[in-house]
Design a protein around this motif. Structure first.
Motif, short mmCIF file in Angstrom:
data_model
loop_
_atom_site.label_atom_id
_atom_site.label_comp_id
_atom_site.label_asym_id
_atom_site.label_seq_id
_atom_site.Cartn_x
_atom_site.Cartn_y
_atom_site.Cartn_z
N ARG A 155 0.80 -0.83 0.41
CA ARG A 155 -0.10 0.13 -0.27
C ARG A 155 0.77 1.35 0.00
N ILE A 156 1.84 1.01 0.68
CA ILE A 156 2.38 1.99 0.74
C ILE A 156 3.99 2.94 -0.36
N GLU A 157 4.60 1.31 -1.02
CA GLU A 157 4.62 2.09 -2.38
C GLU A 157 3.89 1.80 -3.35
N ASN A 158 2.02 1.93 -3.50
CA ASN A 158 1.44 1.87 -4.30
C ASN A 158 0.47 3.40 -3.79
N SER A 159 1.20 4.44 -2.95
CA SER A 159 1.02 5.51 -2.36
C SER A 159 1.70 6.80 -2.60
N GLY A 160 2.34 6.44 -2.71
CA GLY A 160 3.53 7.99 -3.52
C GLY A 160 2.41 8.92 -3.55
N ALA A 161 1.74 9.22 -5.04
CA ALA A 161 1.98 9.35 -6.10
C ALA A 161 -0.15 10.43 -5.58
N GLN A 162 -0.45 9.74 -3.61
CA GLN A 162 -1.78 10.06 -3.38
C GLN A 162 -1.00 10.58 -1.59
N THR A 163 -0.10 11.06 -1.94
CA THR A 163 0.52 11.74 -0.28
C THR A 163 -0.37 13.13 0.20
N LEU A 164 -0.72 13.13 1.35
CA LEU A 164 -1.00 14.11 1.78
C LEU A 164 0.15 15.10 2.45
N SER A 165 -0.43 16.13 2.67
CA SER A 165 0.88 17.60 2.76
C SER A 165 -0.29 18.32 2.85
N GLU A 166 0.46 17.97 4.88
CA GLU A 166 -0.40 19.42 6.07
C GLU A 166 0.27 19.89 7.22
N ASP A 167 0.42 20.52 7.93
CA ASP A 167 1.30 20.92 9.54
C ASP A 167 1.47 19.32 10.26
N VAL A 168 2.79 19.12 10.57
CA VAL A 168 2.73 18.31 11.33
C VAL A 168 3.68 18.25 12.47
N ASN A 169 3.42 18.27 13.98
CA ASN A 169 4.60 18.84 15.21
C ASN A 169 5.10 16.86 15.38
N ILE A 170 6.34 17.29 14.48
CA ILE A 170 6.97 16.69 15.86
C ILE A 170 6.73 15.77 16.74
N ALA A 171 7.22 17.07 18.12
CA ALA A 171 6.44 16.16 19.69
C ALA A 171 5.68 15.47 19.77
N ASP A 172 4.52 15.34 18.78
CA ASP A 172 3.40 15.39 19.13
C ASP A 172 2.97 14.00 18.67
N LEU A 173 4.09 13.76 16.92
CA LEU A 173 3.99 12.31 17.08
C LEU A 173 4.85 11.42 17.38
N VAL A 174 6.13 12.23 18.26
CA VAL A 174 6.70 11.27 18.67
C VAL A 174 6.22 10.72 19.81
N ASP A 175 5.71 11.51 20.57
CA ASP A 175 4.97 11.29 21.69
C ASP A 175 3.73 10.24 21.37
N GLU A 176 3.10 10.28 20.92
CA GLU A 176 2.27 8.96 20.75
C GLU A 176 2.96 7.56 20.26
N CYS A 177 3.76 8.42 19.18
CA CYS A 177 4.45 5.76 19.14
C CYS A 177 5.25 6.05 19.84
N LEU A 178 5.82 6.99 21.10
CA LEU A 178 5.97 6.15 22.55
C LEU A 178 5.22 5.65 23.03
N SER A 179 4.45 6.47 22.88
CA SER A 179 2.75 5.40 23.57
C SER A 179 2.61 4.46 23.64
N LEU A 180 3.22 3.80 22.00
CA LEU A 180 2.45 2.33 21.64
C LEU A 180 3.46 1.58 22.24
N TYR A 181 4.88 2.29 22.64
CA TYR A 181 5.92 0.37 22.92
C TYR A 181 6.44 1.19 24.13
#
Length: 466
Positions: free
Chosen positions: A311-337
């Motif tokens: 799915r990721i290989e086929n989604s190259g032309a369908q990616t979104l573009s929006e502002d992403v806060n790296i700190a919030d995203l890291v906290d979210e991923c860390l909570s999974l582990y």
């Protein structure tokens, strides 16, 4: 799309024609100037002889103006020949025609009224101009006034030469230029067609070599000998492409072998356990069913990972573009582990600015960061530290963990599908697709995921491509 041969002919043949026309026009006008200059010189010489002849003194007694007796024999022949193109006519001061050459026949020259507007010295020098005979023939005229002496009256004289021979020679010369131009343009076009065909033979040979390339012949390379310098870079690039394709096919075959091994192991275990349970149900235990469930979970994890990768290989032309806060995203991923990190007594160190913003696809960024953290939490030694920062100059995010068992050779294959260190090869909890998924997601976002080893520490950096 037109062929190279057609484009070259479309440009070069008209260019040859235009150059031939320009060269022919230049030759024509050069010859025209030469012939006109020659005609002017001839007219001036004719006028000079006339002036000298008409100024000679007459006999003392009974002298009168007799043009035919005063002219040299060569001039007489020209003036008496109706086809010579040399003409002479004399007028008295009253404007009456006093004498005409036999070459004029029944034609007349126009009286030079322009002489009356000149002073005495200029009238003797005369004027030159282009005129026509009474029948319309074009002529070049030199008119002047002669005062032969006290016994001779003042007369106006016009000598003329026909322009017709010059016009005929120019017409013949133009015809020769046209015929010669057509011949040479045709010859050059034929030579051009032959030369282009010979020059494009290497491309034809190259296309035949490329057409013969198959999956089983990727190890062969295109021949670079006797190839024009302009095509050599193309052949080199194609050989590089074949090398990459050979490498990709090799990795694909290795991936298929590895995948078959990954699927065969749990399937064989499930089949063996289930056959034993069917044959001796009284000897079956709950552990057998747990083992079958674990094997099925491993199969499902492998298949889900492969589907995510596709799915990721086929989604190259369908990616979104929006502002992403790296700190919030890291906290979210860390909570999974969190539980895994606590269980292995790992310490996480975050050096991420609160306002670290990137314009990207949050879904794919989450996949990348989650897999990087998962890899660090799984393989970092117990009681070690995991560092996550965004302060690196050219990296969006960097995950650093101790990796005492990794070598530099491992970095070249770390992102291959189903890759795992040999010691963990039989571990049913790991599929070996996490870093491959992260690497593919980074490519879909036009980012670059790199792995470096410094002092037995693994630095996984997500960078913006230069």
């Amino acid at each position: 799309m037109k062929s190279i041969r057609s484009k070259l002919l479309l440009w070069l043949v008209p260019s040859f024609v235009i150059i031939a026309m320009l060269a022919g026009s230049s030759l024509y006008f050069s010859e025209k100037r030469r012939l006109n200059a020659s005609l002017n010189n001839e007219l001036n010489e004719f006028s000079r002889i006339m002036k000298l002849s008409l100024k000679r003194p007459t006999p003392r007694f009974g002298g009168s103006l007799n043009l035919e007796q005063d002219f040299a024999s060569a001039i007489k022949l020209k003036l008496n020949d109706i086809n010579s193109g040399y003409y002479l006519q004399v007028w008295d001061q009253r404007g009456a025609s006093q004498q005409t050459s036999l070459s004029l026949g029944d034609k007349n020259l126009n009286k030079p009224n322009q002489l009356n507007q000149l002073n005495q010295s200029n009238r003797a020098d005369g004027i030159e101009y282009v005129s026509q005979l009474s029948n319309g023939d074009e002529i070049r005229v030199h008119s002047f006034t002669i005062r032969g002496g006290p016994r001779r009256p003042i007369v106006d004289v016009s000598v003329a030469i026909s322009v017709e021979p010059v016009s005929q020679r120019l017409t013949a010369y133009a015809a020769q230029l046209i015929v010669g131009g057509i011949f040479f343009c045709t010859l050059l076009s034929a030579i051009l067609v032959f030369a282009i065909r010979r020059a494009l033979n290497p491309i034809q040979n190259l296309s035949e070599q490329v057409a013969s390339v198959e999956a089983g012949s990727l190890h062969n390379r295109l021949i670079e000998t006797n190839v024009p310098a302009e095509i050599t870079p193309l052949v080199a690039r194609l050989n590089q492409l074949l090398a990459r394709l050979e490498q990709s096919f090799s990795r694909e075959r290795q991936f298929n072998n590895d995948l078959a091994h990954e699927l065969r192991t749990p399937l064989a275990a499930m089949r063996t356990t289930s056959e034993v349970a069917l044959k001796w149900p009284e000897q079956s235990s709950i552990e057998d069913f747990h083992y079958i469930a674990e094997s099925a979970a491993q199969l499902q994890q492998t298949i889900d990972s492969l589907l995510s990768l596709a799915r990721i290989e086929n989604s190259g032309a369908q990616t979104l573009s929006e502002d992403v806060n790296i700190a919030d995203l890291v906290d979210e991923c860390l909570s999974l582990y969190t539980s895994q990190i606590q269980q292995r007594k790992l310490v996480t160190k975050q050096l991420i600015k609160e306002n670290a913003i990137i314009k990207s696809d949050p879904r794919l960024l989450r996949v990348i960061i989650s897999n990087l953290i998962s890899n660090a939490a799984e393989y970092a030694p117990t009681n070690s530290e995991i560092s996550i920062d965004s302060e690196c100059r050219d990296a969006v995010i960097r995950v650093v963990n101790d990796a005492p068992k990794l070598t530099l050779d491992d970095l070249t294959t770390m992102f291959d599908r189903l890759w795992r260190k040999d010691e963990a090869r039989t571990d049913s909890k790991h599929v070996g697709l996490g870093l491959s998924i992260a690497y593919t997601a980074a490519q879909a976002l036009s980012l670059e995921l790199t792995a470096e080893l410094h002092d037995q520490q693994l630095h996984m950096s997500l960078k913006v491509r230069n």
